[in-house]
Structures are given as C-alpha cells and as structure tokens.
Design a protein around this motif. Structure first.
Motif, PDB file in Angstrom:
ATOM      1  N   ASN A 101       0.973  -1.259  -0.160  1.00  0.00           N
ATOM      2  CA  ASN A 101       0.170   0.037  -0.045  1.00  0.00           C
ATOM      3  C   ASN A 101       0.752   1.259   0.024  1.00  0.00           C
ATOM      4  O   ASN A 101       0.727   1.943   0.986  1.00  0.00           O
ATOM      5  N   PRO A 102       1.628   1.330  -1.047  1.00  0.00           N
ATOM      6  CA  PRO A 102       2.666   2.634  -0.898  1.00  0.00           C
ATOM      7  C   PRO A 102       2.005   3.724  -1.021  1.00  0.00           C
ATOM      8  O   PRO A 102       2.765   4.903  -0.969  1.00  0.00           O
ATOM      9  N   GLU A 103       0.632   3.780  -1.405  1.00  0.00           N
ATOM     10  CA  GLU A 103       0.185   5.207  -1.598  1.00  0.00           C
ATOM     11  C   GLU A 103      -0.269   5.785  -0.014  1.00  0.00           C
ATOM     12  O   GLU A 103      -0.917   6.908  -0.176  1.00  0.00           O
ATOM     13  N   LEU A 104      -0.042   5.022   0.895  1.00  0.00           N
ATOM     14  CA  LEU A 104      -0.508   5.459   2.238  1.00  0.00           C
ATOM     15  C   LEU A 104       0.276   6.938   2.700  1.00  0.00           C
ATOM     16  O   LEU A 104       1.309   6.994   2.344  1.00  0.00           O
ATOM     17  N   ASP A 105      -0.912   7.544   3.239  1.00  0.00           N
ATOM     18  CA  ASP A 105      -0.040   8.974   3.806  1.00  0.00           C
ATOM     19  C   ASP A 105      -0.020   8.752   5.324  1.00  0.00           C
ATOM     20  O   ASP A 105       0.953   9.379   5.760  1.00  0.00           O
ATOM     21  N   ALA A 106      -0.374   8.046   5.990  1.00  0.00           N
ATOM     22  CA  ALA A 106      -0.402   7.829   7.441  1.00  0.00           C
ATOM     23  C   ALA A 106      -0.730   6.591   8.026  1.00  0.00           C
ATOM     24  O   ALA A 106      -1.267   5.715   7.258  1.00  0.00           O
ATOM     25  N   ILE A 107      -0.270   6.133   9.068  1.00  0.00           N
ATOM     26  CA  ILE A 107      -0.544   4.929  10.021  1.00  0.00           C
ATOM     27  C   ILE A 107      -0.639   5.221  11.253  1.00  0.00           C
ATOM     28  O   ILE A 107      -0.101   5.957  11.935  1.00  0.00           O
ATOM     29  N   PHE A 108      -1.953   4.425  11.580  1.00  0.00           N
ATOM     30  CA  PHE A 108      -2.134   4.700  13.022  1.00  0.00           C
ATOM     31  C   PHE A 108      -2.017   3.499  13.827  1.00  0.00           C
ATOM     32  O   PHE A 108      -2.733   2.302  13.491  1.00  0.00           O
ATOM     33  N   PHE A 109      -1.193   3.176  14.907  1.00  0.00           N
ATOM     34  CA  PHE A 109      -0.960   2.127  15.523  1.00  0.00           C
ATOM     35  C   PHE A 109      -1.917   2.118  16.513  1.00  0.00           C
ATOM     36  O   PHE A 109      -1.772   2.882  17.550  1.00  0.00           O
ATOM     37  N   SER A 110      -2.524   0.839  16.888  1.00  0.00           N
ATOM     38  CA  SER A 110      -3.503   1.009  17.957  1.00  0.00           C
ATOM     39  C   SER A 110      -3.124   0.622  19.350  1.00  0.00           C
ATOM     40  O   SER A 110      -3.837   0.823  20.411  1.00  0.00           O
ATOM     41  N   HIS A 130       4.879   5.882  24.882  1.00  0.00           N
ATOM     42  CA  HIS A 130       6.259   5.168  25.245  1.00  0.00           C
ATOM     43  C   HIS A 130       7.483   5.743  25.528  1.00  0.00           C
ATOM     44  O   HIS A 130       7.554   6.723  24.717  1.00  0.00           O
ATOM     45  N   ASP A 131       8.242   5.505  26.545  1.00  0.00           N
ATOM     46  CA  ASP A 131       9.597   6.239  26.491  1.00  0.00           C
ATOM     47  C   ASP A 131      10.306   6.535  25.136  1.00  0.00           C
ATOM     48  O   ASP A 131      10.757   7.497  24.957  1.00  0.00           O
ATOM     49  N   ILE A 132      10.118   5.256  24.433  1.00  0.00           N
ATOM     50  CA  ILE A 132      10.837   5.128  23.131  1.00  0.00           C
ATOM     51  C   ILE A 132      10.247   6.498  22.190  1.00  0.00           C
ATOM     52  O   ILE A 132      11.156   7.107  21.266  1.00  0.00           O
ATOM     53  N   GLY A 181       3.293  -0.083  17.504  1.00  0.00           N
ATOM     54  CA  GLY A 181       3.996   1.224  17.246  1.00  0.00           C
ATOM     55  C   GLY A 181       5.408   1.187  17.344  1.00  0.00           C
ATOM     56  O   GLY A 181       5.978   1.400  16.144  1.00  0.00           O
ATOM     57  N   ILE A 182       6.047   0.378  18.181  1.00  0.00           N
ATOM     58  CA  ILE A 182       7.428   0.119  18.134  1.00  0.00           C
ATOM     59  C   ILE A 182       7.907  -0.892  17.305  1.00  0.00           C
ATOM     60  O   ILE A 182       8.809  -0.838  16.543  1.00  0.00           O
ATOM     61  N   LEU A 183       6.929  -2.010  16.907  1.00  0.00           N
ATOM     62  CA  LEU A 183       7.278  -2.832  15.694  1.00  0.00           C
ATOM     63  C   LEU A 183       7.250  -2.119  14.486  1.00  0.00           C
ATOM     64  O   LEU A 183       8.327  -2.068  13.681  1.00  0.00           O
ATOM     65  N   GLY A 184       6.326  -0.860  14.259  1.00  0.00           N
ATOM     66  CA  GLY A 184       6.282  -0.145  13.265  1.00  0.00           C
ATOM     67  C   GLY A 184       7.405   0.690  12.921  1.00  0.00           C
ATOM     68  O   GLY A 184       8.137   0.666  11.685  1.00  0.00           O
ATOM     69  N   LEU A 185       7.924   1.235  14.177  1.00  0.00           N
ATOM     70  CA  LEU A 185       9.169   1.939  13.924  1.00  0.00           C
ATOM     71  C   LEU A 185      10.237   1.143  13.184  1.00  0.00           C
ATOM     72  O   LEU A 185      11.002   1.631  12.560  1.00  0.00           O
ATOM     73  N   GLU A 186      10.383   0.053  13.694  1.00  0.00           N
ATOM     74  CA  GLU A 186      11.676  -0.721  13.276  1.00  0.00           C
ATOM     75  C   GLU A 186      11.363  -1.237  11.578  1.00  0.00           C
ATOM     76  O   GLU A 186      12.394  -0.954  10.797  1.00  0.00           O
TER      77      GLU A 186
END
Lengths: 338, 338
Positions: free
Chosen positions: A242-251, A282-284, A256-261
């Motif tokens: 889905n390369p067209e995505l503008d944004a992603i919302f981690f629930s 989260h601290d991170i 979110g931490i997985l997402g960052l990686e």
DNA sequence: TACCTGTGCTAAATCGATTTTTCAAATTAG
DNA sequence: CTAATTTGAAAAATCGATTTAGCACAGGTA
C-alpha cells in the motif's frame, strides 16, 4: 533487642494491654479512658517506638491491608507508571500493594488470583487479559472487591476505569485528517478486547464523519501470539503493498514499536513519507527521532480513580456503587511524526 | 462459604487439630502418627481444599515468607528485569516479594526500610543508593538477612552481587581501540558510587594499557540532581568543545539516552561522526537507529545469585557465609553505533 | 439501707495456626 | 505381676494483637 509488643507497652505504662489497644486505635474516648491515662500511653508508645505486629493485627481483624495489583507485564511501561501511582495512593490510605504479572499467560492469570487469595489480599486491581474472565467472575461472586483497569468484561458486574478509547482515536484521526491526509492505515491485533474494538470504531467513525471512504485493505490485523520477526515481515508487506498511504495509526504502543523498526528498515522518513501516530505513549516515542505523536493514557488518573473505587468497596459502610464505568479522556501529544 | 480452618479439617477427619498440623507439615513420622491416620488426614485436607491461613502461620512461626526488594526506580528497566526473575525465583522457594522504590530519594529509602520492617519481611534485596548506608547498616546490625545488588558499601559487611564493572568497560574500550579509535570520551555522574568509580577505572586502565594518553578534558562528570535540559546543554557544550572526538562512552544508560538526544540535535551520524557505547542496555538502544552498542548487565544472573545468597542466610542451619562478594561478567553487545 | 447507674479500667475470649506438654493404653522389663 | 517404657494422639500453651464481657467503686435514687 526483641520486638516490642503491646504487652510491653502496657507494662511500661502500668495499664492493661487492652487499655493500650483502645487508646492507640483511637477508641479511648469511646472506652472511657481518662485523658490523663491516654496521654501517658501515647507518650510511652511514642518514645518506645512501638509498632504493632502486622500479622497479629491481620489475624485478629481479618484484614490484611494489602491490595493485589495484577497486570499483563510487570516490565511494561504502562505497569511502571500505574504501579508508582497506585503504590503511593495505597500507602496514603494505609494499604500495601503486591504485584503480579500474568506475562501474557491466561492460565497463569488464574493461578495468580488464587495465589493472591491465599495471601489474603483485601481487594484486587486488575488489568484483565482474555482468559481471566472466569477467575475474575469468581472473585466477584465471592464478593471480593475488584476494580478493572484498561479494559473490562461486559458480562462482569464490577467497576472499571479506562481511557476513552473511542475519543482518543478520534482526536488523533482529526489531527491527521486536518492535515489533509486521507489514506490512513490502522494497525491492530486480532485479540477480541473491548478497548481494541473501541479504537477501531474511533478510526472508522472519524473517517466516515469526514466522508472519507473506509477501505478494508487499510486495516491490518496482526496476530497476537506470533514471532516478532513474523509480525515485522507482515507489517512490511502491508506497507509495501500500500505505497500510497499517507499515514499509519498504530492502535497500541507495542505495535508502534514494531512499526518503527519496519519504517527504519524501509528507509521511510516520518512524517514526509508516512505520518505515524500511536495509541498509548512510550519512552521510546519521546526519543525516537523525530518524536512519535501519540495518544497518551491518563495513567495517573486511572490509578487514582481505580483506588478510589476499590476503597469505596472496601468500606463496608457504603451502599452499592452508583457509577460502575468510568472513562477518562486521553491526551493527544503532537511530536514530529505526524 | 467461609474459609476452612485447621480445626474444621480435624473435625472432618475425626482427630485433634494438632494431629492435622503435624501430618500436613510432614512431621507425622516424627510425631508417631500412624500411617493410616496420616493418610486419612491427607485425603480430607486434599479434597476439602484446605489452605492454611497465612497470617496465622506467620504469627506463630515468626516467618512472613516475604522478601523485600528495594530499588531506586520501579519504572526503570533494570528493575523490570530484576523483579521478574526475583519474583519467579522467590516463588519457587515459597516466598513472596514486596517491591519498593526509593525514587532517588535518600530519605524515602530509610522510611521504606522501616516500613518493610513493620511488614516483617524475612529478608532484604537492595540496590543501594547513596544515603541508605545507615539504614542498611542497621538492618545488618539487627542480623536481618540482606543482599545488596548492583552496588555496595565497602564498610557494610553483607553479601553483594554485581556486574564486573571494571571488566565490562574494558571489553567496550578494547573494541573501540581495536577499531583504531583513540580520542574517546567518558561520561559519568558525579555521585560517589563504587560502580561508577570502577567503570572510570576501567576506562583509564584500558587507555593506559594501550599507551593512549588519558586526557582529563575527555572525562565529563554531570551532576546527578539536575534539570534534564541543563544536562543536555552541558553535554552538548562538551561535544562541541571537543569536536575531534572519535567515540563517546556513556557510563550509564540514563546518560546514554541523554546522549542520543544531544547527538540527534547536533545532527551527528553514528558511528561515522561519533562512535557511541553505553554501559547497561535499554529497550531504546535496540531500536534507536543504528542500534546502540552496549555492555549488557547479567541481570538474570544477578537476581538468581542474590536470591541464593539471601536464602543461604535465611537458612539458620547454615554457618557464616564464605564468599561475600560476587562479580558477574557483563556482555558486550555490538550494534551499529560503534 | 438496699438498688440501680455510670465510670474507668481489667480480664478473658478470640483469630488460626504451631509446638510443647500431658496422658491413657499398649508393650516391655524385671 | 507390678513397674517402667513406648506408642499414638489429644490437650493446652503460644504467637500479638482486638474486642467483648465483667468488675470494683463512686454517686444518685427510692
């Protein structure tokens, strides 16, 4: 050298043990102890440094003055903040706290509750995990004071306090949409938890409210029990397809931490290539450049409210509770990622 | 509906309470209870689901079967890992754990210890902070079992277990030097703690061993009680006034995290512009690109050893302890930053 | 004078276990 | 055949507090 007992204090003050007990427990007036005698007892107790023997008190009164706090993971940051506030609040009220973590193990949850029962905790503060429902119901049936936090079971009639998940997500979504972003993905886990469903509802509703079509392919459900690497790969596949995505919302912050990686692996820039928003701080997220925007949980508020609710139940003088469900607002924290 | 007592079990089995007690505590043989009677008692106790009343047992035996774990911060990651292992190990041995954090407040440390005393914990596991020395000495004087972790006071004669700080730093320094880096900074806090001094000694010794001059201006001592912003600024000044630096060694993860923030602000690239190494791992270090190399503490080992030492003291049958000081090796973890 | 009442405190029961002491019955010894 | 010992288990003391019941004395009442 040995511990001072009530009897010792009594001897020192030249009165009977019972008299000392009355005075020290503030029942002097009621028991018609002369002020003069009471004062003397107080003095003796004070300067001898007498401390009542907890176990003896517990045995006699049947109250352990201890609360049980059961969380999913004792090393999580949610727990860390929660524990601090709860311990402080409990101490203010003369209670101790024993902690237990289920470590994402439903079976262990049950064991823990039973174990705490043996230890005779006076009340329970629980962040319920799927699988603990039966055990919690049992506690409620036994009329043990219980307050749930962070989530709840609709079938169990006991007070709970949590963030307003729906509203929290809405806040975040409004921000994204306000920035003109419309192709927004939502990442969640597949466990059936009230709070997760509420967050999804917030996502869907926010889109609908702004007449943005809700696309199923923008919603990713990751399996909960899964190797870390597998989840990463699935997440990466999702983003690549889905390369067209503008944004992603981690629930959740875990996601979110997985997402960052994954985002780092793919070399995406936040927020230019992809705006990122996460539920639960989260601290991170504070440190990770450019700072991840989040919906912060009112953890302190949750803890304080939960203790209040528990204390209310603990106080036998109180009638039945009026408000059983309390939702506290989350706080949107804007950082660099969205 | 009420709790089953020993007396109830006795009545059910048609024997005296004392007899039940003997059998359930494995003293049946010793007390010459017939096997037949013992078996019956066991059966009754089993199927009635009898559980002894903790408080009553504690009162009578004087043992609370509870350990006190005192740490600096309950939200720290060091604590999180420590607590998990300690709780598991303690449970295996039939002990509970109550946690307390001093939250970097020396005065609170004393209070806590006294509070735990009231609660009658059987033994203490403490990560000592400056200012707790007197209180700990008192415990030792009262012959309370105490094991220190992570640090220790040379004057207090009680067992302790910690990472080999000197060796840990050496490992890291050897890696840096092996890469040909020679202009290496060392960042530490100014509190007088054994472990900090040992780390500094490791730094200095490693340089000397490789005939690299030790420059005072490469050693930064940050003040411990300080506004976060102030520390950041000081750190930034330090880096800007020593632009020739090849590498920087943070002596604690707290400092390392500050460092990351400064390095990000200054737009430095790791490890090209500056190699970064940190003592004591942290979640963030795994995730923060390009991954921060660290000396990992053998937390699990520390926890297990500490419990062992404590249990040894708790067992009155044991004579005095032989080894009082235990140092466990740290592990160098290579990531992208160095 | 005898009776009640209130005062101010002590004695004793209790919580639920463990541990020491005691004791009747069975066995052995002298 | 009586005394000493052993066996198997019950009874009672104990841990350190709380709480109920009770007791001695003062003053008031009939």
């Amino acid at each position: 050298m040995k511990r001072l007992t009530l009897k010792d204090v009594a001897k020192l003050a030249g009165v009977a043990p019972s008299t000392v007990s009355f005075v020290l427990n503030g029942k002097g007036k009621q028991m018609r102890i002369r002020d003069e005698v009471a004062a003397r007892i107080m003095q003796v107790a004070e300067k001898s440094g007498y401390e009542p023997h907890r176990m003896a008190v517990n045995l006699r009164t049947g109250q352990s003055k201890t609360l049980g706090l059961i969380v999913e993971s004792i090393s999580g940051s949610f727990f860390a903040s929660l524990a601090k506030t709860i311990e402080t609040e409990a101490e203010r009220r003369g209670y101790n706290v024993v902690y237990c973590s289920t470590e994402n193990n439903a079976q262990k949850g049950g064991e823990l509750i039973r174990m705490l029962g043996r230890q005779m905790v006076d009340g329970y503060l629980i962040t319920p995990a799927p699988g603990m429902e039966k055990e919690i119901q049992q506690l409620v049936n036994q009329h043990k004071p219980v307050v749930l936090m962070d989530s709840y079971f609709p079938t169990i009639k006991t007070p709970y306090v949590l963030i307003n998940n729906f509203d929290g997500v809405q806040q975040g979504m409004k921000h994204l949409i306000g920035r003109g972003l419309t192709k927004i993905a939502f990442v969640m886990v597949d466990v059936k938890l009230i709070q997760i469903e509420e967050r999804l509802r917030g996502y869907v509703t926010a889109l609908k409210d702004h007449k943005i079509p809700v696309k199923k392919k923008y919603i990713l459900q990751l399996q909960y029990h899964r190797q870390r690497e597998d989840s990463l790969r699935e997440l990466q596949d999702f983003l690549e397809s889905n390369p067209e995505l503008d944004a992603i919302f981690f629930s959740t912050n875990y996601l979110g931490i997985l997402g960052l990686e994954v985002i780092a692996r793919m070399g995406l820039k936040m927020p230019e290539d992809l705006a990122v928003l996460c539920f639960d701080d989260h601290d991170i997220f504070r440190l990770y450049p450019p700072g991840i925007s989040v919906i912060e949980q009112p953890i302190e508020g949750i803890a304080k409210t939960a203790i209040d609710l528990l204390m209310y139940q603990l106080d036998k003088n109180n009638g039945p509770m009026k408000k059983q469900a309390i939702e506290l607002p989350g706080k949107f924290i804007l950082r660099g990622s969205a």
